[in-house]
Design a protein around this motif. Structure first.
Motif, PDB file in Angstrom:
ATOM      1  N   CYS A   1      -5.125  -3.391  -6.111  1.00  0.00           N
ATOM      2  CA  CYS A   1      -4.871  -2.186  -5.315  1.00  0.00           C
ATOM      3  C   CYS A   1      -4.501  -1.001  -6.195  1.00  0.00           C
ATOM      4  O   CYS A   1      -4.931   0.133  -5.944  1.00  0.00           O
ATOM      5  N   LYS A   2      -3.709  -1.247  -7.234  1.00  0.00           N
ATOM      6  CA  LYS A   2      -3.328  -0.163  -8.143  1.00  0.00           C
ATOM      7  C   LYS A   2      -4.546   0.384  -8.881  1.00  0.00           C
ATOM      8  O   LYS A   2      -4.703   1.601  -9.021  1.00  0.00           O
TER       9      LYS A   2
ATOM     10  N   LEU B   1       2.488   1.681  -3.862  1.00  0.00           N
ATOM     11  CA  LEU B   1       1.654   1.457  -5.043  1.00  0.00           C
ATOM     12  C   LEU B   1       2.043   2.336  -6.221  1.00  0.00           C
ATOM     13  O   LEU B   1       1.917   1.929  -7.361  1.00  0.00           O
ATOM     14  N   ASP B   2       2.493   3.540  -5.944  1.00  0.00           N
ATOM     15  CA  ASP B   2       2.792   4.454  -7.037  1.00  0.00           C
ATOM     16  C   ASP B   2       4.229   4.337  -7.538  1.00  0.00           C
ATOM     17  O   ASP B   2       4.654   5.101  -8.394  1.00  0.00           O
TER      18      ASP B   2
ATOM     19  N   ILE C   1      -9.443   6.267  -7.083  1.00  0.00           N
ATOM     20  CA  ILE C   1      -9.485   7.344  -6.089  1.00  0.00           C
ATOM     21  C   ILE C   1      -8.792   8.577  -6.642  1.00  0.00           C
ATOM     22  O   ILE C   1      -9.310   9.695  -6.533  1.00  0.00           O
ATOM     23  N   ASP C   2      -7.633   8.388  -7.240  1.00  0.00           N
ATOM     24  CA  ASP C   2      -6.912   9.518  -7.847  1.00  0.00           C
ATOM     25  C   ASP C   2      -7.746  10.193  -8.926  1.00  0.00           C
ATOM     26  O   ASP C   2      -7.718  11.411  -9.077  1.00  0.00           O
TER      27      ASP C   2
ATOM     28  N   TYR D   1       0.405   4.626 -12.453  1.00  0.00           N
ATOM     29  CA  TYR D   1       0.330   3.322 -11.797  1.00  0.00           C
ATOM     30  C   TYR D   1       0.929   2.192 -12.636  1.00  0.00           C
ATOM     31  O   TYR D   1       0.691   1.020 -12.374  1.00  0.00           O
TER      32      TYR D   1
ATOM     33  N   ASP E   1      -7.696   0.205  -7.848  1.00  0.00           N
ATOM     34  CA  ASP E   1      -8.537   0.883  -6.862  1.00  0.00           C
ATOM     35  C   ASP E   1      -7.968   2.260  -6.508  1.00  0.00           C
ATOM     36  O   ASP E   1      -8.706   3.237  -6.414  1.00  0.00           O
ATOM     37  N   GLN E   2      -6.664   2.329  -6.302  1.00  0.00           N
ATOM     38  CA  GLN E   2      -6.046   3.612  -5.957  1.00  0.00           C
ATOM     39  C   GLN E   2      -6.132   4.586  -7.127  1.00  0.00           C
ATOM     40  O   GLN E   2      -6.338   5.779  -6.925  1.00  0.00           O
ATOM     41  N   SER E   3      -5.994   4.082  -8.332  1.00  0.00           N
ATOM     42  CA  SER E   3      -6.108   4.962  -9.498  1.00  0.00           C
ATOM     43  C   SER E   3      -7.519   5.532  -9.601  1.00  0.00           C
ATOM     44  O   SER E   3      -7.709   6.676 -10.022  1.00  0.00           O
TER      45      SER E   3
ATOM     46  N   MET F   1       0.824  -1.209   0.000  1.00  0.00           N
ATOM     47  CA  MET F   1       0.000   0.000   0.000  1.00  0.00           C
ATOM     48  C   MET F   1       0.862   1.265   0.000  1.00  0.00           C
ATOM     49  O   MET F   1       0.498   2.259  -0.613  1.00  0.00           O
TER      50      MET F   1
END
Length: 163
Positions: free
Chosen positions: A57-58, A18-19, A64-65, A81, A60-62, A15
């Protein structure tokens, strides 16, 4: 290190990175463990391969971004990502059952109802507005007890009280 602790620490590591250039090999190397042994432990504890977990996770995080940075190009978010422009769209569509552009427009960026209490609405700010209110403080050591839920968050309401 026991299995649960290894998996929890590896999830934390994933976590936090991730970036960056994150792969199954780098995670296993960080914990000085054979990638094959690590792969078996992670899969047994989470029900998901390390590669699938990182990929999910990547994406999902993208997402959010994408919501926090509405003016940033979708292809740039995908590139952040580690996805190519064409690859990102197809992976995003497979994971979220919609295209990135439709997803970006689907939920209002300014607010969202709170899970489990839909009558409550949370209002969001832009990433820049959040940045202006960040204050770094040094705190005394705290003992924290937490339980990590591993699984599909779509069904978290059913599992909420087990936590």
């Amino acid at each position: 290190m026991d299995r649960k602790k290894l998996v929890n620490e590896s999830i934390d590591y994933i976590m936090q990175h991730l970036d960056g250039e994150l792969s199954f090999d780098t995670v296993a190397a960080h914990f000085y463990i054979s990638k094959y042994h690590f792969s078996r432990i992670f899969k047994e504890e989470t029900g998901e391969s390390v590669y699938s977990f990182i990929k999910r996770c990547k994406v999902d995080q993208s997402a959010i971004d994408m919501k926090l940075n509405p003016m940033k190009a979708i292809t740039d978010i995908g590139l952040d990502y580690g996805y190519s422009a064409s690859n990102y769209s197809s992976i995003f569509r497979k994971h979220h059952n919609t295209s990135p552009s439709v997803f970006r427009q689907s939920i209002p960026t300014q607010s969202m109802s709170v899970p489990f209490t839909p009558e409550r609405v949370v209002h969001f700010k832009t990433a820049e507005e959040y940045d202006t209110h960040i204050e770094v403080q040094e705190l005394n050591d705290l003992f924290v007890l937490y339980e990590r839920f591993i699984g599909n968050y779509v069904e978290i309401e059913k599992h909420w009280y087990q936590l």
